[in-house]
Write an enzyme that holds these catalytic residues in place. Structure first.
Site: not given
Length: 180
Positions: A62, A132, A170
């Protein structure tokens, strides 16, 4: 903290300095001034956390397009992942090259993935949690991705591509050749 840079300019592996004793350990997971001096002079604006229940769950590859491009500082809170960054900076000497690192909760390693890179990871254990920090908020209209199994990239994922667990999104990402 110790910082390791790669042949591909931009990404960095950050290894914490742990202070351990009989009680356990302590380390600074993030320190703004040290990060700016040794890795990148950026501002983080959003924190994200993801749980993957099953081993071999693959999330990625991504990225967000400008003006909402994101840099990501990735670490594993529980379990372990194989984390990948792919250089998609047009005109870069390393365009289309990738790097991969194993990040573990026990080791505290972090991977800095700057703007201009597609990012993804696959879980190496069940019940893996990833955290993250990002430099730009999530923007659905700037969201983009690459096929994790693009033969032109030849990412050496630690699982057979047919064995990974993917989201519907995905499963249909374009190849790098389709986005340039």
């Amino acid at each position: 903290m110790h910082v390791r840079h790669f042949d591909i300019k931009g990404p960095a592996l950050i290894l914490p300095k742990r202070h351990e004793d009989a009680r356990g350990y302590f380390y600074e997971a993030f320190r703004d001034d040290a990060f700016r001096q040794t890795v990148a002079d950026v501002t983080f604006v959003q924190d994200n956390q993801a749980l993957s229940k099953d081993r071999a769950t693959l999330r990625g590859l991504h990225y967000q397009t400008p003006p909402a491009a994101q840099g990501k500082l990735v670490r594993c809170l529980k379990g372990s992942i194989f984390d990948v960054a792919v250089d998609i900076r047009k005109g870069s000497d390393t365009f289309g090259r990738w790097l991969g690192q194993t990040l573990t909760a026990s080791g505290g390693e972090q991977l800095w993935v700057p703007e201009g890179f597609a990012h993804g990871y696959v879980t190496l254990e069940d019940d893996t949690e990833v955290f993250y920090k990002v430099t730009h908020p999530y923007s659905p209209e700037h969201e983009a991705g690459l096929a994790f199994d693009d033969p032109d990239l030849s990412v050496a994922w630690p699982f057979d591509p047919s064995a990974v667990i993917l989201s519907p999104k995905d499963k249909v990402q374009p190849r790098l050749a389709e986005i340039i």
